[in-house]
Design an enzyme around this catalytic site. Structure first.
Site, mmCIF file in Angstrom:
data_model
loop_
_atom_site.group_PDB
_atom_site.id
_atom_site.type_symbol
_atom_site.label_atom_id
_atom_site.label_comp_id
_atom_site.label_asym_id
_atom_site.label_seq_id
_atom_site.Cartn_x
_atom_site.Cartn_y
_atom_site.Cartn_z
ATOM 1 N N THR A 32 -6.669 -1.972 -4.637
ATOM 2 C CA THR A 32 -5.946 -1.606 -5.852
ATOM 3 C C THR A 32 -5.012 -2.723 -6.299
ATOM 4 O OG1 THR A 32 -4.274 -0.070 -6.722
ATOM 5 C CG2 THR A 32 -4.239 -0.464 -4.368
ATOM 6 N N ASP A 33 -4.690 -2.741 -7.582
ATOM 7 C CA ASP A 33 -3.702 -3.695 -8.079
ATOM 8 C C ASP A 33 -2.284 -3.335 -7.645
ATOM 9 O OD1 ASP A 33 -3.338 -1.487 -9.727
ATOM 10 O OD2 ASP A 33 -3.511 -2.590 -11.610
ATOM 11 N N GLU A 34 -2.090 -2.127 -7.152
ATOM 12 C CA GLU A 34 -0.750 -1.697 -6.756
ATOM 13 C C GLU A 34 -0.199 -2.491 -5.575
ATOM 14 O OE1 GLU A 34 0.098 2.528 -6.813
ATOM 15 O OE2 GLU A 34 -1.768 2.897 -7.900
ATOM 16 N N TYR A 88 1.613 4.339 -0.189
ATOM 17 C CA TYR A 88 0.189 4.159 -0.508
ATOM 18 C C TYR A 88 -0.148 2.684 -0.670
ATOM 19 C CZ TYR A 88 -3.829 3.474 -3.556
ATOM 20 O OH TYR A 88 -4.986 2.995 -4.100
ATOM 21 N N LYS A 104 -2.574 0.100 1.586
ATOM 22 C CA LYS A 104 -3.721 -0.621 1.049
ATOM 23 C C LYS A 104 -3.537 -2.138 1.211
ATOM 24 C CE LYS A 104 -6.928 0.541 -0.747
ATOM 25 N NZ LYS A 104 -8.296 0.830 -0.185
#
Length: 346
Positions: free
Chosen positions: A130-132, A155, A159
């Protein structure tokens, strides 16, 4: 090619499964069937000769070794993950266990399998992230493949850790990997705890549509079918060790997104009053990242990919799908946490 897809009964994973099976790829769909998984997502390919489903948990190292021994995949696409930020705020342990420890067990099983086959150069381990993991942007700028990692939620931290494990297994052991980091996905079959299905289903029920804070947080929205297409392209053509950022090139504030969804519903399923009247601002999420935006220049230049859905076509198709598939989403609304406000307390 025989392709092992983890998390293939989830939202993004099932889109990849459907596309891969349709292309004639032999697919082994591995899923633990936790709360957000749904076998109805892949019902259209069940029974196809090039599709197999295996219920197993990536946190179980022995089970993973058994899956590789039995099915002998030529490639892995790793999508299985806990993915809801609000749930990670309330219960981070499950995210550490699945996203970090589970990825470790899967990497070790893949490495043993790859080594036992003589370390074939065409084997691939494709890790989907993810870009998060890059944190929060200001008013300008974009995430690139060189952006520093700065995760702000349990989260995204879990990741980020899984990304680093995959890179380490490549650098240390030579495991042939590719990595991708995507922006916010939307489209059919999205579990009804995420923003877009929440808005649609709250509106249809005549209930308040919650928007965190002032609704000015910005996201880049990527249609799940575009994402699945990009993932299969990276698997096929991405050089070993390369990473790609995959974005929809569709930035908008959360408030703008909700207003667009309400306007589409006003046309497709008119109510007694405009659905936007249901918009309700609620306390913000702790540590809510301000803005995400991806520069997809690398995947466009190197692999020739760009998204085909615009916000207009993609959002309308998505709303129409939820209107036409009430049986699917009603069956999921009874699952734990769906419809509740999660992640509100520090």
């Amino acid at each position: 090619m025989k392709l092992l897809i983890t998390g293939g009964a989830g939202f993004i994973g099932s889109a990849v499964v459907r596309q891969a099976v349709a292309r004639g790829i032999e697919v082994v769909n591995l899923d633990a069937l936790t709360y957000a998984a749904c076998l109805d997502n892949v019902a259209s390919v069940a029974g196809r000769p090039n599709y197999t489903f295996v219920q197993a948990d990536i946190r179980d190292g022995a089970a993973m070794a058994g899956v590789f021994a039995t099915h002998a995949p030529d490639a892995v696409m790793h999508l299985a993950a806990e993915s809801h930020v609000d749930r990670s705020i309330d219960g981070p342990a499950a995210f550490i266990d699945t996203n970090i420890t589970g990825t470790y067990h899967l990497l070790e099983a893949a490495r043993a399998h790859w080594a036992a086959r003589g370390k074939p150069r065409d084997f691939r381990f494709h890790h989907i992230s993810t870009d998060e993991v890059f944190g929060s942007l200001g008013e300008t700028g974009f995430f690139t493949e060189q952006s520093p990692y700065q995760p702000n939620s349990p989260y995204s931290a879990s990741k980020a850790a899984s990304d680093h494990l995959v890179r380490a297994w490549h650098e240390t052991y030579g495991l042939p990997v590719v990595l991708t980091n995507c922006s916010n996905n939307y489209g059919p079959y999205q579990f009804p705890e995420k923003l877009i299905p929440v808005v649609i289903l709250k509106a249809l029920a005549g209930e308040p549509i919650p928007i965190y804070g002032a609704g000015d947080n910005i996201r880049d929205w990527l249609h799940v079918e575009d994402h699945a297409e990009a993932l299969l392209l990276v698997l096929e053509k991405g050089p070993v060790g390369r990473s790609y950022n995959i974005g929809g090139e569709n930035e908008m504030t959360n408030l703008e997104l909700v207003q667009r969804l309400c306007a589409i519903l006003d046309r497709l399923r008119p109510g007694p009053a405009p659905y936007a009247d249901l918009i309700t601002f609620v306390a913000d999420r702790p540590g809510h990242d301000r803005r995400y935006a991806i520069d997809p220049a690398r995947i466009r230049a190197e692999l020739g990919w760009r998204p085909s859905h615009t916000p207009e076509t993609g959002l309308e198709q998505t709303v129409a799908w939820y209107l036409d598939n009430e049986t699917w989403w009603r069956a999921l609304q009874a699952r734990k946490g769906v419809g509740e406000r999660l992640g509100a307390a520090r």
